[in-house]
Design a protein around this motif. Structure first.
Motif, PDB file in Angstrom:
ATOM      1  N   SER A  13       0.803  -1.225   0.000  1.00  0.00           N
ATOM      2  CA  SER A  13       0.000   0.000   0.000  1.00  0.00           C
ATOM      3  C   SER A  13       0.830   1.266   0.000  1.00  0.00           C
ATOM      4  N   ALA A  14       2.098   1.171   0.375  1.00  0.00           N
ATOM      5  CA  ALA A  14       2.918   2.378   0.484  1.00  0.00           C
ATOM      6  C   ALA A  14       4.391   2.028   0.483  1.00  0.00           C
ATOM      7  N   GLN A 263       0.256  -5.739   5.750  1.00  0.00           N
ATOM      8  CA  GLN A 263      -0.941  -5.943   4.915  1.00  0.00           C
ATOM      9  C   GLN A 263      -1.307  -7.421   4.870  1.00  0.00           C
ATOM     10  N   ALA A 264      -0.297  -8.263   4.658  1.00  0.00           N
ATOM     11  CA  ALA A 264      -0.484  -9.712   4.703  1.00  0.00           C
ATOM     12  C   ALA A 264      -0.123 -10.217   6.098  1.00  0.00           C
ATOM     13  N   GLY A 300      -4.092 -10.208   6.668  1.00  0.00           N
ATOM     14  CA  GLY A 300      -3.320  -9.733   7.809  1.00  0.00           C
ATOM     15  C   GLY A 300      -3.879  -8.400   8.278  1.00  0.00           C
ATOM     16  N   GLY A 301      -2.981  -7.421   8.411  1.00  0.00           N
ATOM     17  CA  GLY A 301      -3.428  -6.088   8.792  1.00  0.00           C
ATOM     18  C   GLY A 301      -4.392  -5.484   7.793  1.00  0.00           C
ATOM     19  N   GLY A 302      -4.342  -5.972   6.556  1.00  0.00           N
ATOM     20  CA  GLY A 302      -5.257  -5.476   5.532  1.00  0.00           C
ATOM     21  C   GLY A 302      -6.719  -5.719   5.878  1.00  0.00           C
ATOM     22  N   VAL A 303      -7.003  -6.751   6.679  1.00  0.00           N
ATOM     23  CA  VAL A 303      -8.384  -7.008   7.104  1.00  0.00           C
ATOM     24  C   VAL A 303      -8.899  -5.841   7.939  1.00  0.00           C
ATOM     25  N   MET A 350      -9.551 -12.718   2.007  1.00  0.00           N
ATOM     26  CA  MET A 350     -10.066 -11.515   1.346  1.00  0.00           C
ATOM     27  C   MET A 350      -9.512 -11.301  -0.054  1.00  0.00           C
ATOM     28  N   ALA A 351      -8.557 -12.099  -0.463  1.00  0.00           N
ATOM     29  CA  ALA A 351      -8.037 -12.033  -1.837  1.00  0.00           C
ATOM     30  C   ALA A 351      -7.628 -13.439  -2.245  1.00  0.00           C
TER      31      ALA A 351
END
Length: 501
Positions: A13-14, A263-264, A300-303, A350-351
């Motif tokens: 994401s960044a 994210q993951a 992961g944190g993306g959730v 989620m993906a």
């Protein structure tokens, strides 16, 4: 010796850039966002040029914020997301967006290779099962679907090697990112020419494999002008983000384990001998002579980022009134919900999902909702679902012979005391938290430090830079609740997987 090291992290994401002093303290840091493009179902891609633009913006901002003289930086290390397939031509131009680790468009190519080459033969060389999210099938997807672009390919790069190329003009392939290609010999850390032929991947596409702390070049005049960094600053090859985060969390000896909260999600278990399992991911550590047996999940944190974006309008509105971020408010809501979320269970796929189920069609699922359930139940179930996926991977790793005693947490999720405690309770493992926000960029910087002689060894670097901030121990009562939740979690997927296609 110059006083600073610079770490660059090419995340999903960044881009994060940070400057560290010798003891691992952050002198200045900056983060710049960029988009993920989802042009079709199963596709997830990014533009590497946007990564470079973010690196340049963040680097200039870091130097300005920290009042750092660019010439005082002793070396630059780069880590990056896995399984890119960055196609460049002979002039170094990016030919197309790269599919990223979430992309599963090449499933049919994998199916064909498994039939023609054979799953066992591929696994024997690569130590990893063939899946569409890896680099291998993405290269062949270019050949089948973008023949004009495929014909112009000079080299295929990974995320960190692309940024190293932009900084130095040097084309490289670090050993820790080799696992993305199934023609990479996972026992010996080199390309397998025969497997390249069988898979149909031209050897000339593949850069020379080098150690992660190898100095590939120095910052060029052009790169200095664009980034604000000093001409001649040494740049090391760098490595996989999860492996650099593992180093930055202080995991350098066999049996030590990193828990990933970016994210993951997932974990990385350090080993000094070869242990492969087709349900997991095996790669070389950025530390020489070590492997990492990894679990890599899409949830992961993306959730929590997804949940905050979709369900936290009120909390965002209340930020000014409460003085607390929306995520901090969500944590407080989650704390008021009982362990086990009163029967609400969340599958965090989620993906699609990577290890250990390897199902690109897997879907996120809430189970157990009724009129008594609240946002708090769904919120806590999201945290618990990610923890349950971690436990699933850890149990498979232990079946494969990898012993795990203590988890060392890193990534933004480790900032949540609630979420970290949930992970400890669900897995039954103690968790130690180093400086979670900076572990990945710190690991990249340590690679540069060892590469340029800033540190004498990885042991010295970790002893100086990695500091434990807190620890968590599992609550036996909560563990009993989560044992039952885990049974439901596993049965839910088995019951639903035939519908997920």
């Amino acid at each position: 010796m110059k006083p600073y090291l610079l770490g660059i992290d090419i995340g999903t994401s960044a881009c994060k850039v940070a400057v560290f002093n010798r003891t691992g303290e952050v002198v200045a840091a900056s983060s710049k966002d960029y988009p993920v493009y989802y042009p079709k179902e199963g596709w997830a891609e990014q533009n590497p040029e946007e990564w470079w633009q973010a690196v340049c913006q963040a680097s200039r901002e870091v130097l300005e914020k920290g009042r750092i003289t660019p010439e005082d930086i002793a070396g630059i290390g780069i880590d990056g997301q896995s399984w890119s397939a960055i196609a460049i031509d002979k002039e170094g131009r990016v030919l197309t967006n790269t599919p990223i680790w979430m992309d599963t468009r090449a499933q049919s190519i994998c199916d064909t290779l498994l039939d023609t080459v054979g799953a066992d033969e591929i696994f024997e060389v690569a130590g990893n099962s063939l899946q569409p999210s890896y680099t291998t099938a993405k290269i062949l997807w270019y050949k089948e679907n973008l023949p004009e672009i495929y014909g112009k390919i000079h080299k295929i790069l990974q995320s960190n090697s692309y940024i190293a190329f932009k900084l130095t003009d040097a084309i490289s392939q670090d050993v820790s990112q080799g696992y993305g290609l199934h023609c990479f010999d996972m026992r010996h850390g080199m390309w397998d020419e025969e497997m390249c032929r069988k898979l149909g991947i031209p050897m000339e596409f593949l850069p020379e494999v080098v150690p992660c702390d190898y100095v590939v070049g120095t910052v060029t005049d052009r790169a200095a002008e664009e980034s604000g960094l000093a001409v001649g600053t040494p740049v090391v090859a760098g490595g996989l983000d999860a492996a650099c985060g593992t180093l930055g969390a202080g995991v350098i000896h066999p049996g030590e384990t990193q828990e990933q909260g970016g994210q993951a999600g997932g974990m990385s278990i350090c080993m000094d001998n070869y242990k492969a399992d087709p349900r997991l991911i095996l790669g070389f550590h950025v530390v020489p002579g070590q492997w990492l047996l990894q679990g890599g999940t899409t949830g992961g944190g993306g959730v929590m980022r997804w949940f905050e974006r979709e369900f936290a309008d009120y909390e965002r509105q209340m930020q000014e009134t409460t003085g607390k971020s929306s995520l901090d408010q969500l944590n407080e809501i989650g704390e008021k919900t009982a362990p086990g979320s009163d029967g609400v269970v969340f599958l965090p796929y989620m993906a699609g999902e990577r290890s250990p189920i390897w199902n690109p069609h897997a879907k996120g699922v809430f189970y157990g909702l009724d009129f008594s359930k609240t946002k708090g139940h769904m919120l806590r179930a999201c945290m618990e679902g990610v923890a349950l996926s971690l436990r699933h991977n850890l149990e498979i790793a232990e079946e494969a012979g990898a012993k795990v005693e203590v988890l060392r947490a890193m990534g933004g999720s480790a900032n949540s005391l609630l979420w970290t405690q949930i992970k400890s309770d669900v897995t039954g493992k103690p968790i130690v938290v180093p400086s979670s926000d900076t572990a990945t960029t710190l690991g990249a910087a340590i690679l540069a430090g060892v590469g340029v002689g800033f540190y004498d060894s990885y042991e010295e670097a970790v002893a100086l830079t990695v500091k434990e901030t807190r620890s968590h121990t599992p609550d036996p009562e909560n563990k009993n609740v989560y044992d039952k939740t885990y049974e439901t979690y596993l049965k839910l997927y088995e019951s639903l997987k035939s519908l997920m296609k």
